[in-house]
Design an enzyme around this catalytic site. Sequence first.
Site, PDB file in Angstrom:
ATOM      1  CB  SER A 164      17.520  49.842  42.704  1.00 55.90           C
ATOM      2  OG  SER A 164      18.203  50.662  41.768  1.00 55.90           O
ATOM      3  CE1 TYR A 167      20.748  51.054  46.958  1.00 55.70           C
ATOM      4  CE2 TYR A 167      20.872  50.796  44.568  1.00 55.70           C
ATOM      5  CZ  TYR A 167      20.201  51.241  45.694  1.00 55.70           C
ATOM      6  OH  TYR A 167      18.980  51.867  45.558  1.00 55.70           O
TER       7      TYR A 167
HETATM    8  P1  NDP Z   1      16.850  59.216  50.650  1.00 57.86           P
HETATM    9  O1  NDP Z   1      18.276  59.035  51.027  1.00 57.86           O
HETATM   10  O2  NDP Z   1      16.437  60.499  49.996  1.00 57.86           O
HETATM   11  O3  NDP Z   1      15.917  58.978  51.919  1.00 57.86           O
HETATM   12  C1  NDP Z   1      16.138  57.823  52.689  1.00 57.86           C
HETATM   13  C2  NDP Z   1      15.108  57.705  53.787  1.00 57.86           C
HETATM   14  O4  NDP Z   1      15.354  56.463  54.448  1.00 57.86           O
HETATM   15  C3  NDP Z   1      15.178  58.789  54.827  1.00 57.86           C
HETATM   16  O5  NDP Z   1      13.866  59.095  55.238  1.00 57.86           O
HETATM   17  C4  NDP Z   1      15.947  58.131  55.976  1.00 57.86           C
HETATM   18  O6  NDP Z   1      15.558  58.598  57.263  1.00 57.86           O
HETATM   19  C5  NDP Z   1      15.501  56.696  55.841  1.00 57.86           C
HETATM   20  N1  NDP Z   1      16.446  55.731  56.397  1.00 57.86           N
HETATM   21  C6  NDP Z   1      17.735  55.537  56.072  1.00 57.86           C
HETATM   22  N2  NDP Z   1      18.259  54.550  56.821  1.00 57.86           N
HETATM   23  C7  NDP Z   1      17.249  54.100  57.623  1.00 57.86           C
HETATM   24  C8  NDP Z   1      17.154  53.114  58.623  1.00 57.86           C
HETATM   25  N3  NDP Z   1      18.214  52.365  58.969  1.00 57.86           N
HETATM   26  N4  NDP Z   1      15.960  52.946  59.261  1.00 57.86           N
HETATM   27  C9  NDP Z   1      14.888  53.704  58.943  1.00 57.86           C
HETATM   28  N5  NDP Z   1      14.921  54.668  57.992  1.00 57.86           N
HETATM   29  C10 NDP Z   1      16.099  54.869  57.356  1.00 57.86           C
HETATM   30  O7  NDP Z   1      16.501  57.955  49.683  1.00 57.86           O
HETATM   31  P2  NDP Z   1      15.467  57.817  48.458  1.00 57.86           P
HETATM   32  O8  NDP Z   1      14.188  58.451  48.806  1.00 57.86           O
HETATM   33  O9  NDP Z   1      16.141  58.198  47.213  1.00 57.86           O
HETATM   34  O10 NDP Z   1      15.331  56.214  48.400  1.00 57.86           O
HETATM   35  C11 NDP Z   1      14.208  55.520  48.876  1.00 57.86           C
HETATM   36  C12 NDP Z   1      14.304  54.066  48.401  1.00 57.86           C
HETATM   37  O11 NDP Z   1      14.302  54.025  46.975  1.00 57.86           O
HETATM   38  C13 NDP Z   1      15.590  53.344  48.846  1.00 57.86           C
HETATM   39  O12 NDP Z   1      15.289  52.014  49.191  1.00 57.86           O
HETATM   40  C14 NDP Z   1      16.459  53.381  47.598  1.00 57.86           C
HETATM   41  O13 NDP Z   1      17.397  52.342  47.569  1.00 57.86           O
HETATM   42  C15 NDP Z   1      15.405  53.255  46.509  1.00 57.86           C
HETATM   43  N6  NDP Z   1      15.824  53.749  45.218  1.00 57.86           N
HETATM   44  C16 NDP Z   1      16.122  55.080  45.035  1.00 57.86           C
HETATM   45  C17 NDP Z   1      16.535  55.523  43.784  1.00 57.86           C
HETATM   46  C18 NDP Z   1      16.902  56.951  43.526  1.00 57.86           C
HETATM   47  O14 NDP Z   1      17.418  57.261  42.438  1.00 57.86           O
HETATM   48  N7  NDP Z   1      16.655  57.890  44.453  1.00 57.86           N
HETATM   49  C19 NDP Z   1      16.629  54.606  42.622  1.00 57.86           C
HETATM   50  C20 NDP Z   1      16.279  53.244  42.947  1.00 57.86           C
HETATM   51  C21 NDP Z   1      15.884  52.842  44.188  1.00 57.86           C
HETATM   52  P3  NDP Z   1      16.396  59.705  58.127  1.00 57.86           P
HETATM   53  O15 NDP Z   1      16.564  60.892  57.233  1.00 57.86           O
HETATM   54  O16 NDP Z   1      15.548  59.976  59.313  1.00 57.86           O
HETATM   55  O17 NDP Z   1      17.694  59.045  58.458  1.00 57.86           O
END
Ligand code: NDP
Length: 250
Positions: free
Chosen positions: A145, A158
């Site tokens: 991130s 985080y």
């Molecule tokens: P969301 O919260 O929108 O989506 C998260 C996804 O991860 C969902 O599909 C969820 O599945 C899945 N997930 C959560 N926990 C688990 C787990 N233990 N095992 C498997 N799957 C899991 O997140 P984003 O799309 O925003 O983020 C994606 C990545 O990008 C993350 O690593 C985040 O840290 C990173 N990021 C995001 C930013 C942002 O501004 N959005 C900025 C910087 C980095 P389900 O719904 O089935 O639980």
Amino acid sequence: MTTTTTKTAPRIALVTGASRGIGAAIAQRLGRDGHTVIVNYAGNAAAADAVAATIEAAGGRALTVQADVADAAAVKSMFDRVEAAFGGIDILVNNAGIMPLGAIGDMGDDTFDKLVDVNLKGTFNTLREAAQRLRDGGRIVNFSSSIVGLYPPTYGVYAATKAAVEALTIVMAREMRGRSITVNAIAPGPTATELFLDGKPQEVVDRLAKQAPLERLGQPEDIAAAVAFLVGPDGAWINGQVLRANGGII
Ligand code: NDP
């Protein structure tokens, strides 16, 4: 003279956390690029099915697999299942992540443990399987991130998990010597997903959106495009790097 291919040979791509947000956009993009996509999710089977259905409706091939990435045995079973279905894995995108926030002085053990379990151990669990099983010539993209670098208050744990993911990325790139496997990380800035938007008042969202010189939030498709570059033929010479995809915020 070597010729550069513009089209990737279709490969088997596992995207963790692909039921929504950035992961869903990556799965759809890789599906459009011709790869067979494994849509991993933790809890939301209906959302994962919907992502797989859009990939197939566009002429692609997709399989949904439930696995909590924090659970090493579940991750191993997921790799077993994908290998049984498709014969191997070429691309791993470690997108799954969570972002509960809190000042270091106020953070409970449960929240700390959950962040480390999903963001750090979850990434480690899939990397360990990939180190043993990814086919030669493969690609790995981890998720950091831009918070690593910005370091605002309440993001301490985080940011610590994401800095650790950057460390794993660089070491693993070196450990893959001789196998033509690249290992990189993407470090998005604020991106319009539930993870970023949930619980933030509109004025905070608007202020954060204006921080980057490009003066908007990232969209999941912006991040998917960066992943597609790293796993595609044009990204072949990028290895052991952290690519900040954030509109210039840092
Ligand atoms: P969301 O919260 O929108 O989506 C998260 C996804 O991860 C969902 O599909 C969820 O599945 C899945 N997930 C959560 N926990 C688990 C787990 N233990 N095992 C498997 N799957 C899991 O997140 P984003 O799309 O925003 O983020 C994606 C990545 O990008 C993350 O690593 C985040 O840290 C990173 N990021 C995001 C930013 C942002 O501004 N959005 C900025 C910087 C980095 P389900 O719904 O089935 O639980």
